[in-house]
Design a protein around this motif. Sequence first.
Motif, mmCIF file in Angstrom:
data_model
loop_
_atom_site.group_PDB
_atom_site.id
_atom_site.type_symbol
_atom_site.label_atom_id
_atom_site.label_comp_id
_atom_site.label_asym_id
_atom_site.label_seq_id
_atom_site.Cartn_x
_atom_site.Cartn_y
_atom_site.Cartn_z
ATOM 1 N N SER A 1 -2.408 9.561 -4.526
ATOM 2 C CA SER A 1 -1.797 8.465 -5.294
ATOM 3 C C SER A 1 -1.252 7.380 -4.370
ATOM 4 O O SER A 1 -1.439 6.188 -4.635
ATOM 5 C CB SER A 1 -0.666 8.986 -6.175
ATOM 6 O OG SER A 1 -1.177 9.771 -7.206
ATOM 7 N N ARG A 2 -0.571 7.786 -3.316
ATOM 8 C CA ARG A 2 -0.018 6.799 -2.370
ATOM 9 C C ARG A 2 -1.115 6.002 -1.679
ATOM 10 O O ARG A 2 -1.014 4.774 -1.551
ATOM 11 C CB ARG A 2 0.861 7.488 -1.321
ATOM 12 C CG ARG A 2 2.221 7.889 -1.829
ATOM 13 C CD ARG A 2 3.174 8.264 -0.705
ATOM 14 N NE ARG A 2 2.642 9.245 0.219
ATOM 15 C CZ ARG A 2 2.718 10.570 0.065
ATOM 16 N NH1 ARG A 2 3.311 11.069 -1.008
ATOM 17 N NH2 ARG A 2 2.218 11.377 0.970
ATOM 18 N N LEU A 3 -2.157 6.687 -1.256
ATOM 19 C CA LEU A 3 -3.262 5.985 -0.592
ATOM 20 C C LEU A 3 -3.974 5.045 -1.556
ATOM 21 O O LEU A 3 -4.315 3.914 -1.198
ATOM 22 C CB LEU A 3 -4.243 6.989 0.008
ATOM 23 C CG LEU A 3 -3.720 7.768 1.207
ATOM 24 C CD1 LEU A 3 -4.686 8.884 1.586
ATOM 25 C CD2 LEU A 3 -3.487 6.838 2.391
ATOM 26 N N LEU A 4 -4.188 5.497 -2.785
ATOM 27 C CA LEU A 4 -4.819 4.631 -3.783
ATOM 28 C C LEU A 4 -3.951 3.410 -4.086
ATOM 29 O O LEU A 4 -4.478 2.300 -4.256
ATOM 30 C CB LEU A 4 -5.111 5.407 -5.064
ATOM 31 C CG LEU A 4 -6.296 6.364 -4.992
ATOM 32 C CD1 LEU A 4 -6.299 7.296 -6.196
ATOM 33 C CD2 LEU A 4 -7.612 5.603 -4.892
ATOM 34 N N ALA A 5 -2.645 3.582 -4.153
ATOM 35 C CA ALA A 5 -1.751 2.447 -4.403
ATOM 36 C C ALA A 5 -1.854 1.415 -3.280
ATOM 37 O O ALA A 5 -1.885 0.207 -3.538
ATOM 38 C CB ALA A 5 -0.314 2.928 -4.560
ATOM 39 N N ALA A 6 -1.911 1.895 -2.040
ATOM 40 C CA ALA A 6 -2.041 0.978 -0.902
ATOM 41 C C ALA A 6 -3.397 0.270 -0.937
ATOM 42 O O ALA A 6 -3.477 -0.945 -0.689
ATOM 43 C CB ALA A 6 -1.870 1.734 0.412
ATOM 44 N N LEU A 7 -4.449 1.003 -1.254
ATOM 45 C CA LEU A 7 -5.780 0.399 -1.351
ATOM 46 C C LEU A 7 -5.853 -0.597 -2.510
ATOM 47 O O LEU A 7 -6.460 -1.665 -2.386
ATOM 48 C CB LEU A 7 -6.843 1.488 -1.520
ATOM 49 C CG LEU A 7 -7.129 2.334 -0.284
ATOM 50 C CD1 LEU A 7 -7.910 3.583 -0.662
ATOM 51 C CD2 LEU A 7 -7.872 1.516 0.753
ATOM 52 N N GLU A 8 -5.216 -0.262 -3.620
ATOM 53 C CA GLU A 8 -5.211 -1.160 -4.780
ATOM 54 C C GLU A 8 -4.461 -2.451 -4.461
ATOM 55 O O GLU A 8 -4.876 -3.541 -4.884
ATOM 56 C CB GLU A 8 -4.585 -0.448 -5.972
ATOM 57 C CG GLU A 8 -4.679 -1.224 -7.268
ATOM 58 C CD GLU A 8 -4.133 -0.456 -8.454
ATOM 59 O OE1 GLU A 8 -4.556 -0.782 -9.574
ATOM 60 O OE2 GLU A 8 -3.289 0.448 -8.289
ATOM 61 N N ALA A 9 -3.383 -2.369 -3.708
ATOM 62 C CA ALA A 9 -2.610 -3.560 -3.338
ATOM 63 C C ALA A 9 -3.443 -4.528 -2.497
ATOM 64 O O ALA A 9 -3.196 -5.736 -2.508
ATOM 65 C CB ALA A 9 -1.348 -3.158 -2.576
ATOM 66 N N GLN A 10 -4.435 -4.003 -1.797
ATOM 67 C CA GLN A 10 -5.311 -4.833 -0.975
ATOM 68 C C GLN A 10 -6.643 -5.144 -1.661
ATOM 69 O O GLN A 10 -7.559 -5.684 -1.045
ATOM 70 C CB GLN A 10 -5.590 -4.124 0.365
ATOM 71 C CG GLN A 10 -4.356 -3.920 1.207
ATOM 72 C CD GLN A 10 -3.696 -5.243 1.571
ATOM 73 O OE1 GLN A 10 -4.358 -6.202 1.941
ATOM 74 N NE2 GLN A 10 -2.371 -5.297 1.448
ATOM 75 N N SER A 11 -6.770 -4.780 -2.925
ATOM 76 C CA SER A 11 -7.991 -4.960 -3.728
ATOM 77 C C SER A 11 -9.184 -4.190 -3.171
ATOM 78 O O SER A 11 -10.329 -4.533 -3.436
ATOM 79 C CB SER A 11 -8.348 -6.444 -3.879
ATOM 80 O OG SER A 11 -7.332 -7.123 -4.578
#
Length: 70
Positions: free
Chosen positions: A38-48
């Motif tokens: 979840s944390r990694l996906l959130a960081a990736l999502e923030a960068q599109s």
Amino acid sequence: MKLLDRTFAILRELGREPAGLGVTELAGRLGLAKSTTSRLLAALEAQSAVARDGRNQFTIGPAISQLAAA
């Protein structure tokens, strides 16, 4: 597994599933904790780098497509 290894593993797995994957399934496939995923996906999502749809399924995002086209 180190941070970049985990991040690229997520991106590779999402690349294999154009319809997208949820956090639980993705974590299970990669042998990662759901919280880590979840944390990694959130960081990736923030960068599109990944995108989330209305069903909370993640797919490769526009930033990755742009990098691939460059």
